[in-house]
Enzyme design. Sequence first.
Site, PDB file in Angstrom:
ATOM      1  N   ASP A   1      -7.644 102.268  46.807  1.00  0.00           N
ATOM      2  CA  ASP A   1      -6.276 102.481  47.114  1.00  0.00           C
ATOM      3  C   ASP A   1      -5.860 103.807  46.976  1.00  0.00           C
ATOM      4  O   ASP A   1      -6.047 104.435  45.677  1.00  0.00           O
ATOM      5  CB  ASP A   1      -5.514 101.444  46.240  1.00  0.00           C
ATOM      6  CG  ASP A   1      -4.006 101.547  46.487  1.00  0.00           C
ATOM      7  OD1 ASP A   1      -3.855 101.594  47.599  1.00  0.00           O
ATOM      8  OD2 ASP A   1      -3.374 101.560  45.688  1.00  0.00           O
TER       9      ASP A   1
ATOM     10  N   GLU B   1      -9.339  95.875  43.980  1.00  0.00           N
ATOM     11  CA  GLU B   1      -8.765  96.970  44.396  1.00  0.00           C
ATOM     12  C   GLU B   1      -8.846  97.897  43.518  1.00  0.00           C
ATOM     13  O   GLU B   1      -8.896  97.752  42.180  1.00  0.00           O
ATOM     14  CB  GLU B   1      -7.183  96.801  44.458  1.00  0.00           C
ATOM     15  CG  GLU B   1      -6.445  98.053  44.789  1.00  0.00           C
ATOM     16  CD  GLU B   1      -4.779  97.712  44.892  1.00  0.00           C
ATOM     17  OE1 GLU B   1      -4.579  96.887  45.715  1.00  0.00           O
ATOM     18  OE2 GLU B   1      -4.142  98.229  43.826  1.00  0.00           O
TER      19      GLU B   1
ATOM     20  N   LYS C   1      -5.846  93.068  41.671  1.00  0.00           N
ATOM     21  CA  LYS C   1      -5.344  94.342  41.686  1.00  0.00           C
ATOM     22  C   LYS C   1      -5.099  94.977  40.182  1.00  0.00           C
ATOM     23  O   LYS C   1      -5.584  94.271  39.135  1.00  0.00           O
ATOM     24  CB  LYS C   1      -3.765  94.231  42.348  1.00  0.00           C
ATOM     25  CG  LYS C   1      -3.896  93.765  43.363  1.00  0.00           C
ATOM     26  CD  LYS C   1      -2.610  94.018  44.196  1.00  0.00           C
ATOM     27  CE  LYS C   1      -2.368  93.539  45.594  1.00  0.00           C
ATOM     28  NZ  LYS C   1      -1.022  93.577  46.340  1.00  0.00           N
TER      29      LYS C   1
ATOM     30  N   LYS D   1       2.258  92.461  54.397  1.00  0.00           N
ATOM     31  CA  LYS D   1       3.734  93.061  54.734  1.00  0.00           C
ATOM     32  C   LYS D   1       4.398  92.490  56.020  1.00  0.00           C
ATOM     33  O   LYS D   1       4.279  93.288  56.705  1.00  0.00           O
ATOM     34  CB  LYS D   1       3.790  94.530  54.492  1.00  0.00           C
ATOM     35  CG  LYS D   1       3.327  94.609  53.033  1.00  0.00           C
ATOM     36  CD  LYS D   1       3.217  96.308  52.722  1.00  0.00           C
ATOM     37  CE  LYS D   1       2.885  96.508  51.204  1.00  0.00           C
ATOM     38  NZ  LYS D   1       2.859  98.065  50.937  1.00  0.00           N
TER      39      LYS D   1
ATOM     40  N   ARG E   1      16.876  85.134  75.911  1.00  0.00           N
ATOM     41  CA  ARG E   1      16.724  85.920  74.646  1.00  0.00           C
ATOM     42  C   ARG E   1      15.746  85.583  73.764  1.00  0.00           C
ATOM     43  O   ARG E   1      15.040  86.290  73.271  1.00  0.00           O
ATOM     44  CB  ARG E   1      18.263  86.004  73.868  1.00  0.00           C
ATOM     45  CG  ARG E   1      18.553  86.679  72.781  1.00  0.00           C
ATOM     46  CD  ARG E   1      18.133  88.021  72.852  1.00  0.00           C
ATOM     47  NE  ARG E   1      18.498  88.868  74.085  1.00  0.00           N
ATOM     48  CZ  ARG E   1      17.674  89.808  74.399  1.00  0.00           C
ATOM     49  NH1 ARG E   1      16.382  90.243  73.846  1.00  0.00           N
ATOM     50  NH2 ARG E   1      18.053  90.255  75.661  1.00  0.00           N
TER      51      ARG E   1
END
Lengths: 281, 281, 281, 281, 281, 281
Positions: free
Chosen positions: F221, F200, F170, F138, F103
């Site tokens: 962005d 950004e 940012k 992420k 597993r």
Amino acid sequence: MTVSPPPAHAIDAVLRRSIEEDLGDAGDLTTTAIFDAHHSSRGEIVARAEGTIAGLSIGTRVFDLLDGDVSVTRHVADGDTVASGTVLATLEGSTRAILTGERICLNLLGHLSGIATATRSVVDALGDAHTRVADTRKTTPGLRSLEKYAVRCGGGINHRFGLYDAVMIKDNHTAAAGSVAAAVDAVRRHVGHTVSVVVEVDRLDQIEAAVVGGADVILLDNLRGDELREAVVLVAGRARTEASGGVTPANVAAIAHSGVDVISLGWITHSAPRLDVALDL
Amino acid sequence: MTVSPPPAHAIDAVLRRSIEEDLGDAGDLTTTAIFDAHHSSRGEIVARAEGTIAGLSIGTRVFDLLDGDVSVTRHVADGDTVASGTVLATLEGSTRAILTGERICLNLLGHLSGIATATRSVVDALGDAHTRVADTRKTTPGLRSLEKYAVRCGGGINHRFGLYDAVMIKDNHTAAAGSVAAAVDAVRRHVGHTVSVVVEVDRLDQIEAAVVGGADVILLDNLRGDELREAVVLVAGRARTEASGGVTPANVAAIAHSGVDVISLGWITHSAPRLDVALDL
Amino acid sequence: MTVSPPPAHAIDAVLRRSIEEDLGDAGDLTTTAIFDAHHSSRGEIVARAEGTIAGLSIGTRVFDLLDGDVSVTRHVADGDTVASGTVLATLEGSTRAILTGERICLNLLGHLSGIATATRSVVDALGDAHTRVADTRKTTPGLRSLEKYAVRCGGGINHRFGLYDAVMIKDNHTAAAGSVAAAVDAVRRHVGHTVSVVVEVDRLDQIEAAVVGGADVILLDNLRGDELREAVVLVAGRARTEASGGVTPANVAAIAHSGVDVISLGWITHSAPRLDVALDL
Amino acid sequence: MTVSPPPAHAIDAVLRRSIEEDLGDAGDLTTTAIFDAHHSSRGEIVARAEGTIAGLSIGTRVFDLLDGDVSVTRHVADGDTVASGTVLATLEGSTRAILTGERICLNLLGHLSGIATATRSVVDALGDAHTRVADTRKTTPGLRSLEKYAVRCGGGINHRFGLYDAVMIKDNHTAAAGSVAAAVDAVRRHVGHTVSVVVEVDRLDQIEAAVVGGADVILLDNLRGDELREAVVLVAGRARTEASGGVTPANVAAIAHSGVDVISLGWITHSAPRLDVALDL
Amino acid sequence: MTVSPPPAHAIDAVLRRSIEEDLGDAGDLTTTAIFDAHHSSRGEIVARAEGTIAGLSIGTRVFDLLDGDVSVTRHVADGDTVASGTVLATLEGSTRAILTGERICLNLLGHLSGIATATRSVVDALGDAHTRVADTRKTTPGLRSLEKYAVRCGGGINHRFGLYDAVMIKDNHTAAAGSVAAAVDAVRRHVGHTVSVVVEVDRLDQIEAAVVGGADVILLDNLRGDELREAVVLVAGRARTEASGGVTPANVAAIAHSGVDVISLGWITHSAPRLDVALDL
Amino acid sequence: MTVSPPPAHAIDAVLRRSIEEDLGDAGDLTTTAIFDAHHSSRGEIVARAEGTIAGLSIGTRVFDLLDGDVSVTRHVADGDTVASGTVLATLEGSTRAILTGERICLNLLGHLSGIATATRSVVDALGDAHTRVADTRKTTPGLRSLEKYAVRCGGGINHRFGLYDAVMIKDNHTAAAGSVAAAVDAVRRHVGHTVSVVVEVDRLDQIEAAVVGGADVILLDNLRGDELREAVVLVAGRARTEASGGVTPANVAAIAHSGVDVISLGWITHSAPRLDVALDL
């Protein structure tokens, strides 16, 4: 008999930490992009200055812990003093592993050999006196076990490893206890019968109480040469004597002439410059 | 804006390791035998030599991690250059904690301030050139994060932290790839667009290929002064320029006159002597 | 002065391990299903048998490391001997935390108090002789620091904590070195001046060489009572004397009459039955 | 089929902790001073008392984790009951490794075999009843996985390993929930369908609600013999039955005559004396 | 009663690992360069899609572990289903801490809420049948404890947490043992009486032996709807029944109509898309 | 050249954690009860769906870390795209090890191959544009190093690994600094010369200041297609350009037509469904 190495778990803890520190999560970006996993090389670790070696097995152990096989042949032993240009070890195997481990290996080897070289310079300055050179707890955080090994490679002996393996009564302890005698007595009631007690004194009139109280070592801190000689006479073999404070290669022989058993100094661990070592592929 | 400290987890990892190293399983045999848990003291951390401070918060953080309350008041900030005799911080609280943590605190503070002081001496030797001083990966195993912080406290900047956060193409990589251009190309195909590429050159004729290939930094290794000047002209602002090799406080200003952006050197981390600091109760 | 506790990091390492061991990844299935996070209770930790307490702070520290607030009021101190039925501590706060931490707390408290109680029984059997009772390295893996603390709570002293903080020359070492004198000499050349040397002898004719060689402690292993008395005379105060082998509460006073300084025995750590302690809500 | 060992990671965690505990940062001062790295010896691990063996592979595994090669030949298997004087294993190889690992090996082997021997004594006292002997969570902190293995070596079975792998509803839970039925219902709503639910009852009139609510095990706490018999009749095979409280080898057969499926008791793990084992070189 | 959270040590282990992963040795280069340590901000964590929340306390706990104070006010509870645009929590405090911890918090919250949302969709698709939805061991390495909590937040129950807390006999085990009966018997002899036994069957004629052998759960793997109905009849309440294999929100209600107690499926943990959550300053 | 794997220490950390998570303290109850230690089997790891493989060496490495020998023969390499039904590897050896590790192996392989497959689908949707596909931060807590490797296996490149290896400015940073120019300048003064700076922007008029300030990457962005094209023209090769926000396989080719160098997207790591893989014995 060769110098006893630090325990394997202490060595590997330092190496694993070094690998995480130098490779991080992304690994060696340069080497993995240029060399494939099967590329092999031959390299030599070379001393670029004269010095006493410490950490050759420890440093090259990094190649066992990295991916890829590298065989290591060592040409000198820890504790050997070598000339500049001496080939210390030959590496053969995975180019990736050799280049990735290079800096970790050299950082450890250069740092520990620097300490061994500094220690050896003090030991040699002593000539053949019966006096021995000892380190202190003024070591680099996380490396004490290895640095104290390097001191042994340089011909020195180790003072206590930490707060846990011997008692050292300093002026603050004496003041709080009321007297040297009271401090030694308090300690003797608390600690086991296998614990050595070092008592630091900075005046000759403190010695008798310390010896009578059961001190194993009298640490003579920052005494003048004539005071040291008198202290050795006062102790009269009932405890080991240790001198510390302001010790340099220049004055160490003079201090030893006082007849003290041990001279301890911090700079061999906290300020020794690195021995220049390099990897030639 | 003050110098950014290392992340808290990196500091605490070093401190916890130091505590285990110095206290072991038995703890501070001397202090626990002499002082009871409620005894309190006041102490001062003092610089015994002129130098640039680094690690005052880091070192005194040890008192937060030991049993017993100690309040710490800091009188200077990391990055400050202080005269010999300056009181750096005042401690008040548990005598046990103060004496048990003393050596860990001083070892860290003295080591990091030694690095900051060495860095500052190089930065000051530069005068007001636009050139900046950078460290290397020649650091002490397990302490890189803290030592690179000390370099920043001394006015320097950090080179890459490890093999993982920037590419550095050296002679072995170039040889294996066939040419500087091929090596840069291989790397660019593998690594992400946020990774800087440093190319080490030891001949002027390697520069153009490196710049055209997309190098972010041209590392000029062991070039003579006139070669450095010519290299800066050749690069012509298309990449940052860095000089390394044989840098000392004595020659750093001369090197800087070549117009390079950065001068990097290892001895500020691997061979800086400790700054003498002490705790007076 | 109360008994010095183990260092906080050693205690917390055991507790964190215990929490992972008992809660696993799913936690306390029963308690979290029945009680909500805000439910509070009051409980008492009670001795269900007469004994000497060790580990009350250590055991109740678990409640600081679990989710949910619990306040702990201790009514006795480690080292106190209490009657059956004595309330040792009162807990107030989160029911979840109290029930989840109960077994970890009691397992530690019962185990350490069992050792303290066994030690106290031997110490009391000695009467007021000058002889002290010491433990050995026959401890439970991972708990040595805490078990040696429990011995101190029972009125005993600690033998060496490990292979690292004192030398003990046994028959195998003597045989390999050629003689007691040779073994002591070999050790003295390797270890520092703060390391105590214990020499185990099983014949009276080995004593003089050990003492002259510089032994700090002569360990008299499995000697008869008359031999012990003669050994003490032979040592004549030049080293500490320790008797071991076959020690029981029944014969310990007789052994002490030989005049030895220390009697060491393993069963107080390796075979002491748990003191019965319970939590009443 | 032999008894299933604990997972390798659980064994090695205990051994690594033991090595750090016994060797510290300085290692085995005595052995490394007397024997060089190439000295080899042959030794036998011997039982000095009759008992049931547990931990022979676990204890001798320490020699794999220390520097220096040692080959181990085991002559008995865990779970075997041996006479005093039986040679359990033969060791051949590095003298340093054998002497350095001796105490760690024997401490584990003696401790686990003590538990196996105690368990075996209870199992044998039962005769051939269908009833089985189970342990509890009254284990030594950090050693539960190994101690529960020792119980299996002694012929016992394991109760839950922690708070996480089965539910046990005790009087406090019942009181808070309002009734046995309410407590079982609350738990069944929270936990998964693979979690067993044990309900502790101390009165016969609590049994029916527990069984109907879906208890998998009815734990009959401190009931008299006639009550136990009646309880077994009431449960009528709808759940497993377990008796606990005041169990000794003397009364265990009588308790088993009630027909309960399992008898659980704490002293086999928390108070079993060590089996005497030694290493003869 | 709210859903029981994972144990604190399991949560903190994940968070500390995440912090080391995201901050490394150099920390947040951007934020520490722009904001000084005293700069404070206010921010809101917002759901950008409809979903069921899991991990709000877990994710925002990261701010407790970073340098700098941040107060967290939660506006919804784990297990709540919220509309897109819902403000889940408000943060106030150190800008450095808020921006440095943002991604760790959102990654955890988004991942766990994704699992809760997927679970909730299956539970809702069931309508009000008595059947429950369970997860599997098909989880993300290192996150099982938290992911199984997310399943509970979505209205599901947990299957076994690992190989250690319940037995599951699959076809390979049955084949090796010779028959279902033999496999169940072998297991029952080895494991304790509190361990549940799940037997996986893929044919109806295997059911009776499993039930009679003492299975607690009959796992009906990949059976057709009519077979499932027949299986439930055959088991007749003597064990819990579980269906698995090819379960989707579209067919889950149909499967539940067979009367099975539990339906288990892997995609709620291994393939649930993240719930979109963001931090607005 | 094959895709460079993550460093061995990062892989083993995940695997050891997984083993502790799945085996716990009791181990694999089922397998150890049914199969003895010498039973051996042969098994095949099979893809049950078409996809791009990542983690075959990583997943099967678990068998090296479990008790019992298993030899692994891999038939495909990471990065290969395979048809449903392809045998990926053959295992031979200890049945216990194969079933116990199954597993963990499949969870890692399925998870990483899911990411590689998702990445490959985006890369393929791009056609042969010069634009590359990049991941984000992420990722799943604790798995970033492995997930970023899976992205590389799918033909993507890696964005920064954490907050420590590149700067990303940012909107919050820009607002606090006062302007893009001020933010870039503040960062450049703090970080070393090998650190890339990503800025950004969400408006075209921010680009020039970012480029002039020394940004290495301009992150565009959530700009529209025509804005992206104009942005690329404005940057004019002075920095790398990256587009992000709302990227799907359906629109990725259109975005690439703007001429940006890199397109980054989160769902390939945070929401990729697992690739179905199984072990057939």
